[in-house]
Design a protein around this motif. Structure first.
Motif, PDB file in Angstrom:
ATOM      1  N   HIS A   1      -4.516   4.426 -12.556  1.00  0.00           N
ATOM      2  CA  HIS A   1      -4.798   3.193 -13.290  1.00  0.00           C
ATOM      3  C   HIS A   1      -3.553   2.680 -14.005  1.00  0.00           C
ATOM      4  O   HIS A   1      -3.015   3.359 -14.883  1.00  0.00           O
ATOM      5  CB  HIS A   1      -5.925   3.445 -14.282  1.00  0.00           C
ATOM      6  CG  HIS A   1      -7.136   4.023 -13.617  1.00  0.00           C
ATOM      7  ND1 HIS A   1      -8.008   3.253 -12.884  1.00  0.00           N
ATOM      8  CD2 HIS A   1      -7.586   5.296 -13.525  1.00  0.00           C
ATOM      9  CE1 HIS A   1      -8.961   4.029 -12.394  1.00  0.00           C
ATOM     10  NE2 HIS A   1      -8.726   5.274 -12.769  1.00  0.00           N
TER      11      HIS A   1
ATOM     12  N   ALA B   1       2.375   1.627  -3.455  1.00  0.00           N
ATOM     13  CA  ALA B   1       1.345   2.117  -4.381  1.00  0.00           C
ATOM     14  C   ALA B   1       1.149   3.623  -4.198  1.00  0.00           C
ATOM     15  O   ALA B   1       1.003   4.365  -5.179  1.00  0.00           O
ATOM     16  CB  ALA B   1       0.037   1.365  -4.161  1.00  0.00           C
TER      17      ALA B   1
ATOM     18  N   ARG C   1       0.840  -1.208   0.000  1.00  0.00           N
ATOM     19  CA  ARG C   1       0.000   0.000   0.000  1.00  0.00           C
ATOM     20  C   ARG C   1       0.872   1.253   0.000  1.00  0.00           C
ATOM     21  O   ARG C   1       0.584   2.219  -0.714  1.00  0.00           O
ATOM     22  CB  ARG C   1      -0.942   0.000   1.213  1.00  0.00           C
ATOM     23  CG  ARG C   1      -2.128  -0.933   1.064  1.00  0.00           C
ATOM     24  CD  ARG C   1      -3.168  -0.716   2.168  1.00  0.00           C
ATOM     25  NE  ARG C   1      -2.635  -0.926   3.508  1.00  0.00           N
ATOM     26  CZ  ARG C   1      -2.581  -2.108   4.135  1.00  0.00           C
ATOM     27  NH1 ARG C   1      -3.026  -3.192   3.528  1.00  0.00           N
ATOM     28  NH2 ARG C   1      -2.095  -2.191   5.356  1.00  0.00           N
TER      29      ARG C   1
ATOM     30  N   LYS D   1      -5.329   1.397  -7.549  1.00  0.00           N
ATOM     31  CA  LYS D   1      -6.746   1.647  -7.847  1.00  0.00           C
ATOM     32  C   LYS D   1      -7.384   2.458  -6.716  1.00  0.00           C
ATOM     33  O   LYS D   1      -8.136   3.404  -6.967  1.00  0.00           O
ATOM     34  CB  LYS D   1      -7.476   0.327  -8.042  1.00  0.00           C
ATOM     35  CG  LYS D   1      -8.913   0.475  -8.460  1.00  0.00           C
ATOM     36  CD  LYS D   1      -9.543  -0.889  -8.722  1.00  0.00           C
ATOM     37  CE  LYS D   1     -10.994  -0.720  -9.134  1.00  0.00           C
ATOM     38  NZ  LYS D   1     -11.631  -2.021  -9.349  1.00  0.00           N
ATOM     39  N   ALA D   2      -7.054   2.091  -5.464  1.00  0.00           N
ATOM     40  CA  ALA D   2      -7.579   2.834  -4.316  1.00  0.00           C
ATOM     41  C   ALA D   2      -7.091   4.284  -4.310  1.00  0.00           C
ATOM     42  O   ALA D   2      -7.787   5.169  -3.811  1.00  0.00           O
ATOM     43  CB  ALA D   2      -7.182   2.136  -3.009  1.00  0.00           C
TER      44      ALA D   2
ATOM     45  N   GLN E   1      -0.734  -7.990  -7.133  1.00  0.00           N
ATOM     46  CA  GLN E   1      -2.151  -7.664  -6.982  1.00  0.00           C
ATOM     47  C   GLN E   1      -2.353  -6.609  -5.906  1.00  0.00           C
ATOM     48  O   GLN E   1      -3.182  -5.708  -6.051  1.00  0.00           O
ATOM     49  CB  GLN E   1      -2.968  -8.913  -6.666  1.00  0.00           C
ATOM     50  CG  GLN E   1      -4.470  -8.676  -6.767  1.00  0.00           C
ATOM     51  CD  GLN E   1      -4.868  -8.204  -8.159  1.00  0.00           C
ATOM     52  OE1 GLN E   1      -4.572  -8.845  -9.165  1.00  0.00           O
ATOM     53  NE2 GLN E   1      -5.544  -7.065  -8.239  1.00  0.00           N
ATOM     54  N   GLU E   2      -1.570  -6.699  -4.833  1.00  0.00           N
ATOM     55  CA  GLU E   2      -1.698  -5.716  -3.758  1.00  0.00           C
ATOM     56  C   GLU E   2      -1.293  -4.322  -4.219  1.00  0.00           C
ATOM     57  O   GLU E   2      -1.940  -3.334  -3.858  1.00  0.00           O
ATOM     58  CB  GLU E   2      -0.889  -6.160  -2.538  1.00  0.00           C
ATOM     59  CG  GLU E   2      -1.503  -7.392  -1.867  1.00  0.00           C
ATOM     60  CD  GLU E   2      -0.636  -8.014  -0.788  1.00  0.00           C
ATOM     61  OE1 GLU E   2       0.400  -7.420  -0.412  1.00  0.00           O
ATOM     62  OE2 GLU E   2      -1.006  -9.093  -0.309  1.00  0.00           O
TER      63      GLU E   2
ATOM     64  N   LEU F   1      -1.436  -3.258  -7.419  1.00  0.00           N
ATOM     65  CA  LEU F   1      -2.483  -2.829  -8.354  1.00  0.00           C
ATOM     66  C   LEU F   1      -3.745  -2.387  -7.600  1.00  0.00           C
ATOM     67  O   LEU F   1      -4.354  -1.371  -7.957  1.00  0.00           O
ATOM     68  CB  LEU F   1      -2.810  -3.951  -9.344  1.00  0.00           C
ATOM     69  CG  LEU F   1      -1.719  -4.256 -10.368  1.00  0.00           C
ATOM     70  CD1 LEU F   1      -2.047  -5.511 -11.160  1.00  0.00           C
ATOM     71  CD2 LEU F   1      -1.474  -3.068 -11.295  1.00  0.00           C
ATOM     72  N   ASP F   2      -4.129  -3.135  -6.563  1.00  0.00           N
ATOM     73  CA  ASP F   2      -5.291  -2.737  -5.754  1.00  0.00           C
ATOM     74  C   ASP F   2      -5.022  -1.407  -5.050  1.00  0.00           C
ATOM     75  O   ASP F   2      -5.909  -0.548  -4.970  1.00  0.00           O
ATOM     76  CB  ASP F   2      -5.626  -3.814  -4.719  1.00  0.00           C
ATOM     77  CG  ASP F   2      -6.184  -5.096  -5.346  1.00  0.00           C
ATOM     78  OD1 ASP F   2      -6.550  -5.081  -6.538  1.00  0.00           O
ATOM     79  OD2 ASP F   2      -6.221  -6.124  -4.624  1.00  0.00           O
ATOM     80  N   GLY F   3      -3.799  -1.223  -4.539  1.00  0.00           N
ATOM     81  CA  GLY F   3      -3.439   0.032  -3.884  1.00  0.00           C
ATOM     82  C   GLY F   3      -3.484   1.205  -4.847  1.00  0.00           C
ATOM     83  O   GLY F   3      -3.939   2.295  -4.494  1.00  0.00           O
TER      84      GLY F   3
END
Length: 186
Positions: A140, A92, A89, A135-136, A128-129, A131-133
């Protein structure tokens, strides 16, 4: 010394990520109408070593099965203690505030744990973590290259569960910038 060997390996990984990013850039067609018209375009690039949570020192130094099993548990404990979700996180967030067009990521190790050889249950998936971070954070990106570096697996001390680590290097590209076109990223 062991420290020098680890530093040399880290330098080689960093250089390989930079080479992958440059290859992706050089293989790209025109990035914008401005560049096609003879102008110049700027591509912002960032590289980040995610740190897989361990250097596998104990596992690599194990001289017998008993030492290996103990080392496998130490490795899992070391990875868990490094708190991959929180680190991903934070990374990201750093990517989001820097806002590069391409991001090279090193040591994007996929950790799986489960019963029997070749476990499939994901313990940590830093890609994935991240990419999810992202996105949050409202930015993109997509993985345009996932290059396998190694795969290690072995039993845990209970001889029932196994640990599997897939080391990877990754290139992320922004997906919200229509003027950025990649061709044959490698």
């Amino acid at each position: 010394s062991k420290g020098e060997k680890m530093q040399k390996a880290s330098n080689v990984r960093c250089l390989s990520i930079i080479a992958m990013l440059l290859t992706a850039l050089l293989a790209s067609p025109a990035l914008s109408a401005q560049e096609a018209a003879g102008g110049r375009a700027t591509v912002k690039v960032m590289t980040y070593n995610l740190f897989q949570g361990t250097d596998f020192v104990e596992v690599l130094q194990a001289q017998n099965a008993i030492e290996f099993l103990a080392a496998a548990q130490l490795t899992v404990d070391e990875v868990k203690a490094s708190n991959p979700p929180a680190r991903m996180r934070a990374i990201a967030h750093q990517i989001a505030i820097t806002n590069p067009d391409l991001v090279g990521l090193e040591e994007v190790t996929l950790w799986r744990f489960g019963v029997g050889p070749s476990p499939t249950d994901v313990m940590y998936d830093p890609l994935q973590e991240v990419l999810d971070g992202l996105k949050a954070e409202g930015v993109h990106y997509a993985a345009v290259v996932v290059a396998d570096e190694y795969e290690l697996q072995g039993p845990m001390p209970d001889l029932v569960h196994y640990l599997r680590a897939n080391g990877r290097n990754v290139i992320l590209a922004r997906t919200d910038k229509p003027e950025l076109h990649l061709s044959n990223p490698q």
